[in-house]
Design a protein around this motif. Structure first.
Motif, PDB file in Angstrom:
ATOM      1  N   SER A 101       1.187  -6.240   4.135  1.00 18.97           N
ATOM      2  CA  SER A 101       0.157  -6.951   4.911  1.00 18.97           C
ATOM      3  C   SER A 101       0.342  -8.415   4.248  1.00 18.97           C
ATOM      4  O   SER A 101       0.411  -8.709   2.983  1.00 18.97           O
ATOM      5  CB  SER A 101      -1.366  -6.642   4.987  1.00 18.97           C
TER       6      SER A 101
ATOM      7  N   LEU B 232       4.038   7.195   3.069  1.00 16.72           N
ATOM      8  CA  LEU B 232       4.177   5.866   3.606  1.00 16.72           C
ATOM      9  C   LEU B 232       3.730   4.789   3.022  1.00 16.72           C
ATOM     10  O   LEU B 232       2.830   4.590   2.334  1.00 16.72           O
ATOM     11  CB  LEU B 232       3.432   6.019   5.077  1.00 16.72           C
TER      12      LEU B 232
ATOM     13  N   MET C 113      -1.718 -11.078   4.028  1.00 18.65           N
ATOM     14  CA  MET C 113      -2.499 -11.676   2.849  1.00 18.65           C
ATOM     15  C   MET C 113      -3.250 -10.597   2.240  1.00 18.65           C
ATOM     16  O   MET C 113      -3.861  -9.641   3.065  1.00 18.65           O
ATOM     17  CB  MET C 113      -3.500 -12.576   3.971  1.00 18.65           C
ATOM     18  N   ALA C 114      -3.658 -10.906   0.953  1.00 22.20           N
ATOM     19  CA  ALA C 114      -4.328 -10.035   0.305  1.00 22.20           C
ATOM     20  C   ALA C 114      -5.735  -9.941   0.640  1.00 22.20           C
ATOM     21  O   ALA C 114      -6.409  -8.646   0.501  1.00 22.20           O
ATOM     22  CB  ALA C 114      -4.299 -10.460  -1.220  1.00 22.20           C
TER      23      ALA C 114
ATOM     24  N   TYR D  52       1.090  -0.979  -0.245  1.00 21.84           N
ATOM     25  CA  TYR D  52       0.063  -0.092   0.100  1.00 21.84           C
ATOM     26  C   TYR D  52       0.834   1.072   0.135  1.00 21.84           C
ATOM     27  O   TYR D  52       1.901   1.224   0.702  1.00 21.84           O
ATOM     28  CB  TYR D  52      -0.750   0.118   1.427  1.00 21.84           C
TER      29      TYR D  52
ATOM     30  N   ILE E 239      -9.822 -10.739   8.515  1.00 18.15           N
ATOM     31  CA  ILE E 239     -10.233  -9.716   9.001  1.00 18.15           C
ATOM     32  C   ILE E 239      -9.253  -9.031   9.818  1.00 18.15           C
ATOM     33  O   ILE E 239      -9.024  -7.943  10.085  1.00 18.15           O
ATOM     34  CB  ILE E 239     -11.724  -9.647   9.765  1.00 18.15           C
ATOM     35  N   THR E 240      -8.192  -9.859  10.143  1.00 15.18           N
ATOM     36  CA  THR E 240      -7.240  -9.423  11.223  1.00 15.18           C
ATOM     37  C   THR E 240      -5.811  -9.233  10.369  1.00 15.18           C
ATOM     38  O   THR E 240      -4.914  -8.906  10.951  1.00 15.18           O
ATOM     39  CB  THR E 240      -7.038 -10.372  12.433  1.00 15.18           C
ATOM     40  N   ASP E 241      -5.962  -9.167   9.127  1.00 12.41           N
ATOM     41  CA  ASP E 241      -4.710  -8.885   8.683  1.00 12.41           C
ATOM     42  C   ASP E 241      -4.277  -7.428   8.461  1.00 12.41           C
ATOM     43  O   ASP E 241      -4.992  -6.261   8.481  1.00 12.41           O
ATOM     44  CB  ASP E 241      -5.131  -8.821   7.053  1.00 12.41           C
ATOM     45  N   THR E 242      -3.040  -7.209   9.230  1.00  9.20           N
ATOM     46  CA  THR E 242      -2.460  -6.366   9.732  1.00  9.20           C
ATOM     47  C   THR E 242      -1.690  -5.692   8.843  1.00  9.20           C
ATOM     48  O   THR E 242      -0.715  -6.363   8.067  1.00  9.20           O
ATOM     49  CB  THR E 242      -1.774  -6.560  11.105  1.00  9.20           C
ATOM     50  N   GLN E 243      -1.555  -4.497   8.786  1.00  6.41           N
ATOM     51  CA  GLN E 243      -0.621  -3.541   7.842  1.00  6.41           C
ATOM     52  C   GLN E 243       0.457  -3.091   8.729  1.00  6.41           C
ATOM     53  O   GLN E 243       0.345  -2.661   9.815  1.00  6.41           O
ATOM     54  CB  GLN E 243      -1.371  -2.323   7.247  1.00  6.41           C
ATOM     55  N   TYR E 244       1.709  -3.406   8.011  1.00  5.88           N
ATOM     56  CA  TYR E 244       2.901  -2.642   8.764  1.00  5.88           C
ATOM     57  C   TYR E 244       3.738  -1.706   7.922  1.00  5.88           C
ATOM     58  O   TYR E 244       3.665  -1.703   6.654  1.00  5.88           O
ATOM     59  CB  TYR E 244       3.718  -3.845   9.155  1.00  5.88           C
ATOM     60  N   PHE E 245       4.067  -0.720   8.415  1.00  6.06           N
ATOM     61  CA  PHE E 245       4.662   0.405   7.572  1.00  6.06           C
ATOM     62  C   PHE E 245       6.143   0.543   7.566  1.00  6.06           C
ATOM     63  O   PHE E 245       6.898   0.087   8.494  1.00  6.06           O
ATOM     64  CB  PHE E 245       4.274   1.888   8.463  1.00  6.06           C
ATOM     65  N   GLY E 246       6.443   1.109   6.602  1.00  6.66           N
ATOM     66  CA  GLY E 246       7.832   1.342   6.308  1.00  6.66           C
ATOM     67  C   GLY E 246       8.228   2.898   7.016  1.00  6.66           C
ATOM     68  O   GLY E 246       7.308   3.347   7.625  1.00  6.66           O
TER      69      GLY E 246
END
Lengths: 112, 116
Positions: free
Chosen positions: B94, B90, B96-97, B33, B101-108
């Motif tokens: 994550s 930013l 899983m595409a 993303y 529902i708990t698929d978590t996004q992690y940021f650079g």
């Protein structure tokens, strides 16, 4: 009406007290809810997520979800100066392609 | 070390120039993303990709372009058509595409772009 709303703050909290942050959302189809912490000039880091009604605790943090009221909150117990940051609420709906919608964030200041 | 890297950390652009922001991840995540953050604001989604060679517009895609030729990489180009590009960009990923529902996004760590 914004999709995800947070009070921008700042929320001023004495050290050792409980900080209470609120987030409301407009989409009743929202399924999961995330809290991120963002220090000034840095990227967001995940604190915790919640998807079932009720409370979820992780260390000094507790997330509370009430889907009927479309409300999610974050409590920070025993607040420390290092907790001073902006806290972002994010909402996910699978039907929207697993995209997160973010609130504007609440700035928290913990005073020694 | 596993994680998401973004480069450069700071970028200065003259008006009329296109610039490309790099985002690489070695977490074997399917989805990536791009968000934009303006001072005192939340994050707004620019583009996202759930699989290689496919991507979708987010809420503010105008003036931006992306590619997803490799699973690990999701570069963002800020074109001259973007009228107000000064912001903090930013990248996130994550595991899983879809479907969880708990698929978590992690940021650079982000790239701060300034137009001169």
């Amino acid at each position: 009406q914004k999709e995800v709303e947070q009070n921008s703050g700042p929320l001023s909290v004495p050290e050792g007290a409980i900080a209470s942050l609120n987030c409301t959302y407009s989409d009743r189809g929202s399924q999961s809810f995330f809290w991120y912490r963002q220090y000034s000039g840095k990227s967001p880091e995940l604190i915790m997520f919640i998807y079932s009604n009720g409370d979820k605790e992780d260390g000094r943090f507790t997330a509370q979800l009430n889907k009927a009221s479309q409300y999610v909150s974050l409590l920070i117990r025993d607040s420390q100066p290092s907790d001073s940051a902006t806290y972002l609420c994010a909402v996910n709906r699978l039907a929207a392609g697993n995209k997160l919608t973010f609130g504007g964030g609440t700035r928290v200041l913990v005073k020694p | 070390d596993g994680g998401i890297t973004q480069s450069p950390k700071y970028l200065f652009r003259k008006e009329g120039q296109n610039v490309t922001l790099s985002c690489e991840q070695n977490l074997n995540h399917d989805a990536m993303y791009w968000y934009r953050q303006d001072p005192g604001q939340g994050l707004r989604l620019i583009y996202y990709s759930q699989i290689v060679n496919d991507f979708q517009k987010g809420d503010i895609a105008e003036g931006y372009s992306v590619s997803r030729e490799k699973k690990e990489s999701f570069p963002l180009t800020v074109t001259s058509a973007q009228k107000n590009p000064t912001a903090f960009y930013l990248c996130a990923s994550s595991i899983m595409a879809s479907g969880r529902i708990t698929d978590t996004q992690y940021f650079g760590p982000g790239t701060r772009l300034t137009v001169l």
